[in-house]
Design a protein around this motif. Sequence first.
Motif, PDB file in Angstrom:
ATOM      1  N   LEU A  49       0.850  -1.188   0.000  1.00  0.00           N
ATOM      2  CA  LEU A  49       0.000   0.000   0.000  1.00  0.00           C
ATOM      3  C   LEU A  49       0.883   1.234   0.000  1.00  0.00           C
ATOM      4  N   ALA A 109     -19.503   3.720   4.044  1.00  0.00           N
ATOM      5  CA  ALA A 109     -18.746   2.669   3.348  1.00  0.00           C
ATOM      6  C   ALA A 109     -17.242   2.848   3.567  1.00  0.00           C
ATOM      7  N   LEU A 159     -12.218  -2.003   8.800  1.00  0.00           N
ATOM      8  CA  LEU A 159     -11.899  -3.428   8.681  1.00  0.00           C
ATOM      9  C   LEU A 159     -10.395  -3.650   8.531  1.00  0.00           C
ATOM     10  N   SER A 160      -9.790  -2.884   7.662  1.00  0.00           N
ATOM     11  CA  SER A 160      -8.353  -3.054   7.407  1.00  0.00           C
ATOM     12  C   SER A 160      -7.536  -2.819   8.670  1.00  0.00           C
ATOM     13  N   ALA A 192      -7.472  -5.617  11.305  1.00  0.00           N
ATOM     14  CA  ALA A 192      -6.667  -6.799  10.959  1.00  0.00           C
ATOM     15  C   ALA A 192      -5.194  -6.618  11.296  1.00  0.00           C
ATOM     16  N   PRO A 210     -20.147  -6.313   5.817  1.00  0.00           N
ATOM     17  CA  PRO A 210     -21.066  -5.433   6.552  1.00  0.00           C
ATOM     18  C   PRO A 210     -21.988  -4.694   5.595  1.00  0.00           C
ATOM     19  N   LEU A 242     -21.087  -1.768   3.096  1.00  0.00           N
ATOM     20  CA  LEU A 242     -20.445  -2.056   1.809  1.00  0.00           C
ATOM     21  C   LEU A 242     -21.488  -2.611   0.849  1.00  0.00           C
ATOM     22  N   ALA A 281      -3.445  -6.882  -1.146  1.00  0.00           N
ATOM     23  CA  ALA A 281      -3.178  -6.565   0.259  1.00  0.00           C
ATOM     24  C   ALA A 281      -4.392  -5.899   0.919  1.00  0.00           C
ATOM     25  N   ALA A 282      -5.002  -4.958   0.250  1.00  0.00           N
ATOM     26  CA  ALA A 282      -6.113  -4.224   0.851  1.00  0.00           C
ATOM     27  C   ALA A 282      -7.305  -5.129   1.119  1.00  0.00           C
ATOM     28  N   LEU A 340      -6.481  -7.707   3.861  1.00  0.00           N
ATOM     29  CA  LEU A 340      -6.609  -7.161   5.212  1.00  0.00           C
ATOM     30  C   LEU A 340      -8.062  -7.154   5.676  1.00  0.00           C
ATOM     31  N   SER A 341      -8.953  -6.715   4.828  1.00  0.00           N
ATOM     32  CA  SER A 341     -10.363  -6.633   5.211  1.00  0.00           C
ATOM     33  C   SER A 341     -10.913  -8.006   5.553  1.00  0.00           C
ATOM     34  N   ARG A 361      -9.253 -10.626   6.661  1.00  0.00           N
ATOM     35  CA  ARG A 361      -8.667 -11.152   7.898  1.00  0.00           C
ATOM     36  C   ARG A 361      -9.363 -10.589   9.136  1.00  0.00           C
ATOM     37  N   ALA A 362      -9.985  -9.452   8.985  1.00  0.00           N
ATOM     38  CA  ALA A 362     -10.664  -8.845  10.134  1.00  0.00           C
ATOM     39  C   ALA A 362     -12.038  -9.431  10.386  1.00  0.00           C
ATOM     40  N   ARG A 363     -12.549 -10.242   9.494  1.00  0.00           N
ATOM     41  CA  ARG A 363     -13.902 -10.798   9.672  1.00  0.00           C
ATOM     42  C   ARG A 363     -13.891 -11.898  10.716  1.00  0.00           C
TER      43      ARG A 363
END
Lengths: 206, 206
Positions: free
Chosen positions: A159, A194, A201-202, A205, B156, B159, B197-198, B201-202, B204-206
């Motif tokens: 990123l 959004a 969320l990112s 993590a 969620p 989104l 990557a973005a 990451l999202s 992995r947070a779920r």
Amino acid sequence: MSKRRAYAPRVPAEQRRTQVLDAALHLVVTSGHQAVTMEAVAEQAGVTKPVVYGVFASRADLLQALLHREQEQALAQLLAILPARVEEQDPSELAARVLAEFLHAVRQSPDRWHCIVMPMADMPAQFHAARERARAVTLARAEQMAQGLLRAVGAPPELAADIVAHTVVSLFEMAARLVLTDPEHFAPERFVAAIRAAIGLSLRAR
Amino acid sequence: MSKRRAYAPRVPAEQRRTQVLDAALHLVVTSGHQAVTMEAVAEQAGVTKPVVYGVFASRADLLQALLHREQEQALAQLLAILPARVEEQDPSELAARVLAEFLHAVRQSPDRWHCIVMPMADMPAQFHAARERARAVTLARAEQMAQGLLRAVGAPPELAADIVAHTVVSLFEMAARLVLTDPEHFAPERFVAAIRAAIGLSLRAR
DNA sequence: GCAATATGCTACGGTGGAGTAGCTTTGTCC
DNA sequence: GGACAAAGCTACTCCACCGTAGCATATTGC
């Protein structure tokens, strides 16, 4: 020989300038650049063509002055929104807040932002170039902010700040376009929620 | 009376059509729409203006046919990339793969994609409208895919599929523009890694 | 080689809109 | 009210480029 039209009332030069610019803006936004003939601007302003030429030397000058005026004021709106420091802020809340204020500004001055973000037919090359230049300024600022934020949260190296800056600017423009073109369906609140959710969320993590 | 120019060799009608379209494409991409006069197209194609008029009834017809050809071929490229099903796929890997293939297609046919994604000065209203229509088709497809994917990962509610679709399409266009304008600095691999990557990451947070 | 045909070229007409010369009107000052 | 200057209007010129009529040439078949 038909009756000669009554002269438009004389007004101070600066007021005439504003009047002509407003007339051109209205035509650009409602009918596109191709409709902005000097005759059409004159008519919209309630004067004749030589009066318009008395203010601007050429059509190109007029369009350039128009965009310049709108960009100056848009930049002022934008700078009032952007925070001086970003490192101590929560990225998702920061992005959400800035986007909310940005979209509020867009809705306050729709014609101005229409000139700045909407794809438009018949856009003269000069107008197009000026838009690109202003966009580059915005990008540089966004990249600066992205660097600070990405460092502060320890983001992964993929990123990169330049890609993130382009991404954010593109998404803000996208949101502005949708808010301008379909405000019923695309309420600003939806974009704000959004972006808060996605960045949130990112961060969770990490 | 100066010497009459030698006649261009006669070629089959379809070949002449292609030649004229290629000439117009070259001019659009290198010099913009304003440079695409019928005289300039004729010269670029090595024939005279009436020959161009023998293929296309008007300038507008020519430009419309040009964009139509490029959009047809771009759509074919795009459909070859998009998977039929998305639900069983890892979203970050899917997005990365589709973006990689998309940017590969862009680099294979830069002039075509230039016509489709680049902001351009002097774009005729018809050309602009056709671009918007094709974009709407792409958006509908993207929204369909987004619905499947977001449901599969239990995203969620903020989104929403329509906002995600607009986001993805905007980001793909952004990447294409940067790859077309500054390929040294913006290698496709960078965008692919960033999107992986973005989204990764999202998830992995779920 | 000749005739017929299809296609290519030259020269031109037309026009929308940029731009302006010269006349007219308005507003201000005395 | 008159003089004057600034600003507004009418009528016009110009031209880039769109589009085309009619002539010229190249190709093919006999």
